[in-house]
Design an enzyme around this catalytic site. Structure first.
Site, short mmCIF file in Angstrom:
data_model
loop_
_atom_site.label_atom_id
_atom_site.label_comp_id
_atom_site.label_asym_id
_atom_site.label_seq_id
_atom_site.Cartn_x
_atom_site.Cartn_y
_atom_site.Cartn_z
N TYR A 134 0.83 -1.20 0.00
CA TYR A 134 0.00 0.00 0.00
C TYR A 134 0.87 1.25 0.00
O TYR A 134 1.39 1.67 1.04
CB TYR A 134 -0.93 0.01 1.21
CG TYR A 134 -1.85 -1.18 1.33
CD1 TYR A 134 -2.18 -1.96 0.22
CD2 TYR A 134 -2.38 -1.56 2.56
CE1 TYR A 134 -3.02 -3.05 0.33
CE2 TYR A 134 -3.22 -2.66 2.68
CZ TYR A 134 -3.53 -3.40 1.56
OH TYR A 134 -4.36 -4.49 1.68
N HIS A 148 0.31 -12.26 1.24
CA HIS A 148 -0.46 -11.32 0.44
C HIS A 148 -0.51 -11.78 -1.02
O HIS A 148 0.48 -11.71 -1.74
CB HIS A 148 0.18 -9.93 0.53
CG HIS A 148 -0.74 -8.82 0.16
ND1 HIS A 148 -0.33 -7.49 0.14
CD2 HIS A 148 -2.05 -8.80 -0.19
CE1 HIS A 148 -1.33 -6.72 -0.20
NE2 HIS A 148 -2.39 -7.50 -0.43
#
Length: 328
Positions: free
Chosen positions: A56, A141
């Site tokens: 992010y 992830h």
């Protein structure tokens, strides 16, 4: 502390987590002060679970979240981050923007790495950016194309850290349910963050995946409850998005039909979407992103009282929910 340790109340508010991809400048920039204000507003509203990732904003979300939580009692919140994308310096990218959806300079690049060494390096860097000495949950992830390395190296490395008390729980976070089901069957994960596959709009994870997690005692954290935008507004626009691309006409029509039923029962489409996943006993938490103080406050307000039971009954009657879908 893990997700299930903040999930003891029937009201889902204690289980609501703040997702921080918007604070990493997803699609558009926010300032440091705006990001801090979002975390402060979440805390003031009672939110005590926070999710982030190196992905992010190339570490920006982790740095901002760590700064915002620095003066909060560590024992009072749950924090999760992710591994699998190592951030590597890329001086050549200083003059351009990140090409993966975040409005940040491309001074680093992401390198897929689910090796044991890569996982440890990623977590060490995350802790440095967060300013913490531990995290509660670490998710693999998006290991979609990296099964062998993820299950053979990453999970065992994280399990060892869990046994050492360095992390609280081992998880996997994905936008599909089939590979997470393999992790549940074939590895020692504690929690799955399931994005977009169990929502008010669609429930492909219902028949097989959620019962499997319930049977194995694996927590499920629902993410993408708005299906990347399609359920985020009561008035569904023509250009709504689904799975991060333009939503097809049939799904826009379905979302609008659900919204019309919500209106007849005095609630909104986003409120019903937030409440929906908590109807299943395997779901112990939900994570939603917010770019502004108003957004996180609206999400918290929506969870202060459940929609009337008649809503779910009418959705079933209209063929918008199957009869076997559990509801809050």
């Amino acid at each position: 502390m893990t997700t299930d340790q903040v999930a003891g109340d029937k009201n889902p508010l204690p289980r609501l987590g703040l997702g921080t991809s918007p604070l990493g400048n997803l699609y558009t920039e926010v300032t440091d002060s705006q990001a801090r204000a979002v975390v402060d507003a979440a805390w003031e509203a009672g939110v005590r679970s926070f999710d982030t990732a190196p992905h992010y904003g190339l570490g920006l979300a982790e740095r901002r979240l760590g700064a915002a939580l620095a003066d909060r009692p560590r024992e009072e919140f749950v924090l999760s981050t992710k591994v699998g994308r190592l951030l590597v310096p890329d001086p050549a990218g200083a003059g351009r923007r990140d090409d993966d959806g975040f409005a940040v300079p491309a001074t680093q690049r992401r390198v897929w790495d689910f090796s044991a060494a890569g996982v440890l390096s990623s977590l060490e860097s995350s802790l440095e950016r967060l300013g913490l000495d531990r995290v509660d949950v670490v998710y693999l992830h998006d290991p979609d194309d990296h099964w062998d390395q993820a299950v053979g190296e990453a999970v065992p490395a994280l399990v060892e850290l869990r046994e050492q008390g360095v992390i609280g729980a081992v998880g996997v976070g994905m936008n599909q349910w089939r590979m997470p089901a393999r992790f549940v069957r074939e590895s020692d994960v504690d929690v799955v963050m399931l994005a977009g596959r169990y929502t008010l709009l669609e429930q492909p994870a219902l028949a097989e995946f959620l019962p499997l997690c319930a049977e194995r005692g694996v927590d499920v954290v629902a993410a993408g409850v708005f299906n990347s935008g399609l359920l985020a507004r009561h008035e569904v626009p023509d250009d709504a998005t689904h799975d991060y691309r333009a939503a097809p006409a049939d799904l826009i029509d379905r979302a609008r039909r659900i919204a019309a039923v919500c209106a007849r029962h005095g609630t909104t489409l986003p409120a019903a979407a937030l409440w929906f996943p908590f109807g299943h006993p395997a779901v112990t938490g939900a994570v939603v992103g917010a770019r502004t103080e108003a957004e996180i406050r609206a999400n918290v307000a929506a969870l202060t009282a459940p929609p009337p039971p008649g809503l779910w009954a009418e959705l079933r009657g209209e063929g918008l929910l199957a009869a076997d879908v559990p509801t809050p």
